[in-house]
Design a protein around this motif. Sequence first.
Motif, PDB file in Angstrom:
ATOM      1  N   THR A  57      35.910  39.069  31.369  1.00 11.87           N
ATOM      2  CA  THR A  57      36.970  39.343  32.333  1.00 11.87           C
ATOM      3  C   THR A  57      37.269  38.156  33.228  1.00 11.87           C
ATOM      4  N   ASN A  58      36.389  37.188  33.269  1.00  8.13           N
ATOM      5  CA  ASN A  58      36.614  36.056  34.165  1.00  8.13           C
ATOM      6  C   ASN A  58      36.659  34.762  33.383  1.00  8.13           C
ATOM      7  N   GLN A  59      37.317  33.803  33.959  1.00  8.31           N
ATOM      8  CA  GLN A  59      37.335  32.487  33.316  1.00  8.31           C
ATOM      9  C   GLN A  59      36.355  31.540  33.965  1.00  8.31           C
ATOM     10  N   TYR A  60      36.064  31.799  35.216  1.00  9.38           N
ATOM     11  CA  TYR A  60      35.291  30.809  35.952  1.00  9.38           C
ATOM     12  C   TYR A  60      33.839  31.211  36.050  1.00  9.38           C
ATOM     13  N   CYS A  61      33.032  30.234  36.327  1.00 10.08           N
ATOM     14  CA  CYS A  61      31.589  30.404  36.412  1.00 10.08           C
ATOM     15  C   CYS A  61      31.251  31.444  37.476  1.00 10.08           C
ATOM     16  N   PRO A  62      30.297  32.350  37.232  1.00 16.21           N
ATOM     17  CA  PRO A  62      29.954  33.398  38.188  1.00 16.21           C
ATOM     18  C   PRO A  62      29.415  32.853  39.506  1.00 16.21           C
ATOM     19  N   GLY A  98      30.679  30.587  41.177  1.00 14.37           N
ATOM     20  CA  GLY A  98      31.759  30.105  42.029  1.00 14.37           C
ATOM     21  C   GLY A  98      31.787  28.598  42.143  1.00 14.37           C
ATOM     22  N   CYS A  99      31.165  27.923  41.188  1.00 17.61           N
ATOM     23  CA  CYS A  99      31.168  26.470  41.255  1.00 17.61           C
ATOM     24  C   CYS A  99      32.509  25.906  40.818  1.00 17.61           C
ATOM     25  N   GLY A 100      33.373  26.774  40.338  1.00 15.53           N
ATOM     26  CA  GLY A 100      34.711  26.304  39.984  1.00 15.53           C
ATOM     27  C   GLY A 100      34.825  25.821  38.564  1.00 15.53           C
ATOM     28  N   HIS A 101      33.726  25.829  37.836  1.00 15.26           N
ATOM     29  CA  HIS A 101      33.813  25.373  36.454  1.00 15.26           C
ATOM     30  C   HIS A 101      34.376  26.473  35.576  1.00 15.26           C
ATOM     31  N   GLN A 102      35.205  26.052  34.658  1.00 18.99           N
ATOM     32  CA  GLN A 102      35.806  27.009  33.744  1.00 18.99           C
ATOM     33  C   GLN A 102      34.900  27.125  32.526  1.00 18.99           C
ATOM     34  N   CYS A 103      34.016  28.078  32.556  1.00 23.38           N
ATOM     35  CA  CYS A 103      33.074  28.201  31.452  1.00 23.38           C
ATOM     36  C   CYS A 103      33.748  28.907  30.280  1.00 23.38           C
ATOM     37  N   GLU A 104      33.264  28.644  29.110  1.00 22.46           N
ATOM     38  CA  GLU A 104      33.815  29.321  27.939  1.00 22.46           C
ATOM     39  C   GLU A 104      32.673  29.906  27.142  1.00 22.46           C
ATOM     40  N   TYR A 105      32.797  31.155  26.831  1.00 24.70           N
ATOM     41  CA  TYR A 105      31.752  31.801  26.041  1.00 24.70           C
ATOM     42  C   TYR A 105      32.188  31.775  24.581  1.00 24.70           C
ATOM     43  N   THR A 106      31.382  31.165  23.775  1.00 21.39           N
ATOM     44  CA  THR A 106      31.772  31.117  22.353  1.00 21.39           C
ATOM     45  C   THR A 106      30.741  31.849  21.522  1.00 21.39           C
TER      46      THR A 106
END
Lengths: 384, 815
Positions: free
Chosen positions: B800-805, B807-815
């Motif tokens: 549901t989210n694009q950003y790191c939980p 709140g560091c602002g990194h756009q994590c991607e789950y692959t």
Amino acid sequence: MFKAKSISAEHKDLIHDVAFDFYGQRMATCSSDQSVKVWDLGEDGEWHCTASWKTHSGSVWRVTWAHPEFGQVLASCSFDRTAVVWEEMVGDSKPNERGKHHWAQRAMLVDSRTSVSDVKFAPHHLGLQLATCSADGIVRIYEAPEVTNLATMNLQTELQTKLSCSCLSWNPSRVHPPMIAIGSDSSDPSGGGKVQIYEYKENERKWQKIDTLNVITEAVHDLAFSPNLGRSYHMLAVATKDVRIMTLKPMRRDQFVGSTRIEIRQAAQLVDFKQSQVWRVSWNVTGTILAASSDDGFVRLFKANYLDNWKCIQELKGSDGGPSPALVPSMTGGMHSRQDYPTHRGRNTSSSANQQQQQNGASATREQSNAPQGGRSRYPFMTL
Amino acid sequence: MSRGTQERVRSNASKTMGIKLDGGINAISLNKDATQVVAAGRQVFKIFHIEEMGFRERIDLRVGRMNLNYSCNDVAWHPSKDELIATGATNGAVITWDLNKPQGNKMDQVFSDHKRTVHKVSFHPKEWYMLFSGSNDGSMKFFDLRSNKCETTYGNGQSECIRDVQCSPHQYFILAATLDNGHIQFWDYRVPDKVLLDFPGHNGPAFNLDWHPEESKWIATCGRDKIIKIWRWEGHGNVLEPEYTIYAIASVNHIKWRPEKKYHIASCSGVVDHTICVWDVRRSYMPFAVFEEHKDIVTGIAWRQDPHVFLSGSKDSMLFQHKFKDAKRPAESANPVGVSMSIYDDVCHAFNKSSARTSMQSQQNYASTNFPMRFRRTPEVSEQYERYESSLLVHEQKEVKFSESFIKSAKRYILTGKPFPELCEHNAQVAMDLGRHQIAQTWRMLRLFYCTDTASATPPVYTNKGIPPTEANDSDKDISAPQFALNHLPSHHDFLNPTASSAIDSTGVTDDNESIVSDSEHDHPSYGAPMRGKRRHRSHDGAVDFYFPLGEGEEEEEEEEEEEGGVFGRYGDEMQEWNDYAGLPTEAFGQRHEIQDRPPSPDRLQDRIRPESPVVPLLDLEPTAMTMNSQLFPSARSLNQTPSKQLPELQLSIKFTPIVVNMLSDYAEQGDVQMAVSAFIVLDSKIRNEISSEIQEQWFMSYIDLLSRFKLWCVSNQVIKLSKHPAIEILNQQSTTIYTKCNRCNQTLEKLSWVCCQKNRQSFTNPCSICHLPVKGLYAWCQGCSHGGHLEHIREWLKTNQYCPTGCGHQCEYT
């Protein structure tokens, strides 16, 4: 049996090349409309276009994948005299474009003065190398000094073939010295053989022409080395008006006499193409089945039987919808596979039987499972 | 009409020919009946007769005292008056030349109204006295040759340079111009102060335009944006949309419609490309014909009132006449089809839609022409344009899949961990199940050759339910190689009685081996270690410590073991040991992985490849192996005790060895490297020295490559491990370290992955970013921001989210 699935490609002109990737789950197409599209096999078993972008300012002749150890990398070559290396960027896809992938341009190879007709990555054990050939007969080999930096590809070698080049193929074998076959589409039959073989001489550190296939004087549109898979010889499929399968057997070192180091033999000439030209050939993963497509819209699959006779086992009709007629019921080898045990015969003529079972005739398999198990008493070994 | 026929005849007689001039040509123009050509440039200004065999110089107009007036940028021969030529000079002068002047200098009038270079001069097609010019100074001018004055100036106020100006051949008062800013303008030449239509047609300069000779509404323009656009202008003032668009490979400097061919237009480029292309406007990307005679950029094209012949001038000082039949047809050398076979034997096929449709009925047509692709030259055919489009089909192999049997075989074959006959029997059964009878028979024969067990030498009676379904295989495959699970398969004795004893038997064997296992565990690190590495961190405080220290001093031990233990015993132990660990691990830290730095050093090679004849190792290895067997499997014990019984068997196998070697090579030659390698591994020492090290390497490498294409990493790793070939074994010892860093202070973690030793001495780090608890088990770690946590938590979050939980602002991607 094949099931044909039509994909709406939406290229605005002819598609000139299609290429599966290493794992068979991605596909790239290129077209005269100057674009390349990448298709991914989805979970639903359908192919989805995940990227489509303008690559060149001319017809894109070929597209080819690099080995995945270098990342998701494509190379394309074009009528606009350039070849370009592309890399897929992950992670920076915009939120509204999820599922669309971004391919970034890396090295742009602009050395050619004429249309670049083919581009191929070297087998991965040679590092990140790339060969291109162009209509003015020059083959260029580039190498990335660092595999992580695809933007820099240094021109290593330029080979003058003196014939307008249309295609090239790397020998995938890792135990033999690097080898390239180059085909020419020059239609002048007096120009001699249209396929040249170059090999990299380690001690001189340069590429040398080691042979010209003089039996092939018609224009060559495509050629492909088969996957090696532990064979002691190489197979090269050459697409002209028909398809030739050449075997190149490297001589052992101690038999090395003079300059001929490989023994070249024409293993088969496949002439099932009526009056049409064969434009592309492609091997399956084991190098046992050859697919050849001609401009009458057919793909024909060829396979060798136990006697090394190459036969057309299937014709796939390129029409939208409609079942593909299985033309030849592919039973040529099936009968023999039960009767003859490989080692009984000579080295080259034996034991395609197991492969017949593996890959080919479903009917062959069925027939054999009905065969009595008592067949084992016929082992030729027992007579030794 | 009759003239057309004459033209055809004449042009058929003429040929491609060229003549070298004194300098680069900037423009060419033909006289009214296309028998003479004027070529003009900075250093050259000549008129030639065009004759059958070549060009004959008629007159050189560069006579007298030279000045910049002779440096021509453009030239136009009057469309009806054969003696009148106009040029535009680089100094801004527009000059007319009267060829009827008796002697010497033919220069007639010089108009010096333009302040900058004149790019274009053109006559009105109907009125002889009207001459138009366009210049760099941003103005167009109309010169009246009756009064010899500049009568009108158009667009005086604009700053953009005029590249081209031409009167419409169909609309008497209409004038079109292209500008350096890409704009296209239409003027009524009677109304100099008001442009009829001015719209941006190109990105960057629009270099050239050409009115269609027959279609009165069509006008083509081209520019530096590499595009040729065909517009239909109905005389209104609305912005136009192009009817057709052509994409050239380089900036387009000149275009010229081909006479009598409605859809054909010739173009040449201003940079890079020295060819002249003739396009069919309906095909946007592929030129219909290409002329490659010139060595430098082409500056002028003029058709000889005949669709098959035209002239061109170039910066390379050459004036050429081109015959259409000498053109290259890129569409013919461009392949219309593509084919590729995937590793799953699917065939992807792209082909020309129209060729497939017509292939059947026009088979006989193909017989007469080599190139079904090509445009026919007769106008009737070229009028019937077929769209060039490809269909893309994937033919999916549905029935006989090589990949399927390959993958199943790879997963189900047991290569080690059991006595030789059992391995053979099991693998034979696997092959049998997959319908690969020949392979199955080969396995059984191998067992016959090399097996000393007389009980198993008589072929067991097979039932089809011999192999229990392998659910274990499927459920286990994500954490372990399926081979391990298959240890529970019945041994060959059980085939006689398939239902009863398998479970008992295998557990029994395990018990029997307990002592050996525990001994050997200390001697040499275990086979299952990498797996246990993974399990370990599941149980232990989220530790993800993949740092495998190199084993020291283990090499000797292993050597010893090999000498005395034989191969079955050794790997058998390890397999059993793995079975023990298949449940929960008993300790948090397992044995160290058997990692040796194995350079393919020559002395090690010598250790392995014995100089003696192959008979010797067989003789001295077999008995020990058999002893081992007999310990492991009491049933076989009684049969193998005395050497006297072994001897004939051994001799038999020695006798067969060359044949077996031959057979394996044969499988390899036929492309079934899987069989070659599997049998080689199972036969192992019986055959190792019979096959040269290079061939072994080739086989192994090919098989490993193939396995990795099918993503069978576990099998691949097992094969690497069992290869016992120094060049192969190093494969799984590269990049085995995973570096981690503290997600608070960004320091690399050196010893333990959950304790940061740097700033905050010995503080706990890298908890789950969601629940802030230490992670036991799988840790999903973002390589970008080094945050992460429980696999499930992270997966949920990133759904549901694009950003790191964190709140560091990194756009994590789950692959």
